[in-house]
Write a protein that holds these residues in place. Structure first.
Motif, short mmCIF file in Angstrom:
data_model
loop_
_atom_site.label_atom_id
_atom_site.label_comp_id
_atom_site.label_asym_id
_atom_site.label_seq_id
_atom_site.Cartn_x
_atom_site.Cartn_y
_atom_site.Cartn_z
N MET A 33 20.26 71.82 64.01
CA MET A 33 21.44 71.52 64.81
C MET A 33 22.51 70.81 63.97
O MET A 33 23.68 70.97 64.22
N ASP A 34 22.11 70.02 62.98
CA ASP A 34 23.07 69.28 62.16
C ASP A 34 23.99 70.19 61.35
O ASP A 34 25.04 69.76 60.90
N ASP A 35 23.60 71.47 61.17
CA ASP A 35 24.44 72.37 60.40
C ASP A 35 25.36 73.22 61.27
O ASP A 35 26.08 74.07 60.77
N GLN A 36 25.36 72.98 62.58
CA GLN A 36 26.29 73.66 63.49
C GLN A 36 27.61 72.90 63.49
O GLN A 36 27.66 71.70 63.20
N ARG A 37 28.68 73.58 63.85
CA ARG A 37 30.00 72.93 63.94
C ARG A 37 29.94 71.80 64.95
O ARG A 37 29.32 71.90 66.00
N CYS A 38 30.61 70.71 64.61
CA CYS A 38 30.63 69.55 65.50
C CYS A 38 31.47 69.88 66.73
O CYS A 38 32.57 70.42 66.60
N PRO A 39 30.98 69.55 67.92
CA PRO A 39 31.74 69.82 69.14
C PRO A 39 33.12 69.15 69.20
O PRO A 39 34.01 69.60 69.91
N CYS A 40 33.32 68.07 68.42
CA CYS A 40 34.59 67.33 68.50
C CYS A 40 35.77 68.10 67.93
O CYS A 40 36.92 67.68 68.10
N GLY A 41 35.51 69.21 67.25
CA GLY A 41 36.60 70.04 66.74
C GLY A 41 37.15 69.62 65.40
O GLY A 41 38.21 70.10 65.00
N SER A 42 36.45 68.76 64.69
CA SER A 42 36.95 68.30 63.39
C SER A 42 36.92 69.41 62.33
O SER A 42 37.61 69.32 61.32
N GLY A 43 36.09 70.42 62.56
CA GLY A 43 35.91 71.48 61.57
C GLY A 43 34.70 71.25 60.69
O GLY A 43 34.28 72.13 59.96
N ASP A 44 34.13 70.06 60.74
CA ASP A 44 32.95 69.72 59.95
C ASP A 44 31.70 70.08 60.75
O ASP A 44 31.77 70.34 61.95
N VAL A 45 30.56 70.04 60.09
CA VAL A 45 29.30 70.25 60.78
C VAL A 45 28.87 68.94 61.45
O VAL A 45 29.28 67.85 61.03
N LEU A 46 28.05 69.06 62.48
CA LEU A 46 27.62 67.90 63.25
C LEU A 46 27.00 66.83 62.36
O LEU A 46 27.30 65.64 62.50
N GLY A 47 26.16 67.23 61.40
CA GLY A 47 25.49 66.27 60.53
C GLY A 47 26.43 65.50 59.62
O GLY A 47 26.10 64.41 59.16
N GLY A 48 27.62 66.05 59.36
CA GLY A 48 28.60 65.37 58.51
C GLY A 48 29.73 64.75 59.29
O GLY A 48 30.68 64.23 58.71
N CYS A 49 29.65 64.82 60.61
CA CYS A 49 30.74 64.32 61.45
C CYS A 49 30.20 63.31 62.48
O CYS A 49 29.97 62.16 62.14
N CYS A 50 29.97 63.76 63.69
CA CYS A 50 29.54 62.86 64.76
C CYS A 50 28.04 62.58 64.77
O CYS A 50 27.61 61.59 65.37
N GLY A 51 27.26 63.40 64.10
CA GLY A 51 25.81 63.21 64.09
C GLY A 51 25.37 61.81 63.69
O GLY A 51 24.57 61.18 64.39
N PRO A 52 25.87 61.28 62.56
CA PRO A 52 25.47 59.92 62.17
C PRO A 52 25.86 58.86 63.21
O PRO A 52 25.13 57.89 63.41
N LEU A 53 27.00 59.04 63.88
CA LEU A 53 27.41 58.08 64.91
C LEU A 53 26.49 58.15 66.11
O LEU A 53 26.11 57.12 66.69
#
Length: 126
Positions: free
Chosen positions: A1-21
């Protein structure tokens, strides 16, 4: 799941964006916290929503509608909320679908930074 696009729309993957938060890392800005909260709504992560809600306004519990699908987030405006600010405001519009219905929620959210952590205080729908 961490390699899917982040739902927040940043363009990054979840693991590199909202995942750590979502895993407990502090947000560096009010906007980043707001984006992680949107992601938490999209993923049904009630624990993150409650943990990032200021104790003075936090509800005892929170239910999310599993039939509501959050589709897109647009940041409309922001004021302060940087790494050295104590308060910040983020205005956003979040688009959703539920069954065959579509809509959006626009909110001007207030955040405070306490002990190096941003917390959601409240919001005014516009």
């Amino acid at each position: 799941m961490d390699d899917q696009r982040c739902p927040c729309g940043s363009g990054d993957v979840l693991g590199g964006c909202c995942g750590p938060l979502l895993a407990g890392a502090p947000a560096p800005t009010a906007e980043r916290l707001m984006r992680s909260r949107y992601t938490a709504f999209a993923l049904g992560d009630v624990a993150h929503l409650l943990a990032t809600w200021h104790p003075s306004t936090r509800p005892r519990s929170l239910d999310v509608d599993p039939g509501l699908e959050w589709r897109r987030l647009v940041i409309v405006d922001r004021s302060a909320g940087g790494p050295f600010d104590r308060e910040g405001i983020v205005e956003f519009e979040a688009f959703w679908t539920h069954g065959g219905e579509r809509g959006s929620q626009r909110e001007r959210s207030r955040f405070v930074r306490e002990e190096r952590r941003w917390l959601y205080v409240d919001g005014e729908t516009t």
